[in-house]
Design a protein around this motif. Structure first.
Motif: not given
Length: 343
Positions: A111-129
């Motif tokens: 899934g794309r993730g309804s919780f977004i904590e993993s994006f900054p944790l692993f160095g990803y930019n939410l604009k690229d969701y």
């Protein structure tokens, strides 16, 4: 129809200290619960990924690997792997390893993730969701179909003649489900690719999701996929007890977790009226005695034609004793009743 149980490893908080209970104990309990789910004949167990203090499980694949060694028949699935912030090569390797340990029982729901904590944790930019998910799903499917991978995207380095090992038992192929929360774009993606769909229905009225399921069915056929291979599941909050007091008291666990999640999303406090409404025939909560939950699962089959139901059973961290009883009733009373009705 396959019947199973899902969990996130919810942790309750001590009201005196404000601290969550120990993850170590929770993980040990989860393994006992998976073992019981297998012993009572359930078809699938799903475990989800979070990176917050109120959940014990950040690496479902590690817990599922441990479960693989103490179970015999139950399928072991992620529900879900947040693929957008994961590395597809490692996702495949982890689950192919579980598959080999379990003799072919591993599955992935992405899934794309309804919780977004993993994006900054692993160095990803939410604009690229959205782009992250599309690219990584494309890569994961490539790996699933090919031992030697050639792939190119724009957000990750290309793979040129790279061998991905070990390979899963079924000619290297793992079952990969698309998990959606209700967006038509996600449903269409699954249908186009001919992938199984699992729909999270955790609020409102399940019948509101009927147009989405019909959309998936129509697009699945329109894109040339075999209707006989179509798989549709739903994943909904569940808890079972034939003791009315246990069900009434569970409201406190359930509301506490909903309020923790809701506090960061602007939700109003969860009420007993919502709880009772969700438990009604038309509500999205599969919380009640064996007969009530059986009837609602059969109603879901009537509404959607589902091939899988996963009862998400640890919201708010109910006691281990009550969890074990809930799983026992689900496996020994609900599952046989559902199977008999659909035979």
């Amino acid at each position: 129809m396959e019947l199973g149980i899902g969990m996130f490893g919810d942790l309750s908080f001590d009201p005196a200290t404000g601290k969550p209970r120990e993850a170590k104990l929770k993980l040990q309990e989860i393994l006992e619960q998976i073992k019981l789910a297998d012993e009572v004949g359930l078809d699938v167990f799903g475990l989800g990924e979070h990176h917050r203090p109120d959940y014990a499980v950040s690496s479902p694949e590690i817990v599922l690997a441990a479960a693989a060694s103490i179970t015999k028949n139950i399928k072991l699935a992620s529900t879900v792997t947040v693929l957008s912030s994961a590395e597809p090569v490692k996702v495949y390797q982890d689950f192919s390893t579980i598959d080999l340990i379990s003799n072919g029982r591993a599955e992935i729901a992405v899934g794309r993730g309804s919780f977004i904590e993993s994006f900054p944790l692993f160095g990803y930019n939410l604009k690229d969701y959205n782009q992250l998910f599309e690219e990584k799903l494309d890569l994961l499917l490539n790996i699933n179909n090919n031992e030697v991978v050639n792939w190119k995207g724009s957000l990750r380095a290309p793979l040129i003649n790279q061998t991905v090992l070990p390979r899963a038992t079924n000619n290297g192929k793992l079952p990969i489900w698309i998990a959606v929360g209700g967006t038509p774009e996600s449903v269409l993606r699954a249908a186009k690719l001919g992938l199984p769909l699992v729909l999270a229905i955790i609020g409102g009225r399940p019948e509101q999701f009927q147009p989405l399921v019909e959309y998936y069915k129509d697009e699945y056929v329109r894109h040339g996929h075999d209707v006989n291979e179509m798989q549709i599941g739903i994943h909904s909050h569940s808890f079972v007890s034939n003791d009315k007091t246990v069900i009434d008291d569970y409201y406190l666990n359930y509301a506490s977790q909903m309020d923790r999640v809701g506090s960061s999303r602007g939700w109003p406090p969860y009420t007993k009226m919502q709880y009772n409404g969700g438990r009604s025939k038309d509500g999205a909560l599969f919380i009640g005695n064996a007969a009530e939950v059986t009837d609602k699962i059969l109603y879901m089959h009537e509404l959607f034609g589902i091939t899988r139901f996963i009862g998400h059973m640890d919201v708010g961290d109910p006691s281990h004793a009550n969890m074990m009883k809930s799983i026992d009733v689900f496996g020994k009373e609900i599952a046989p009743a559902v199977r008999k009705a659909l035979h």
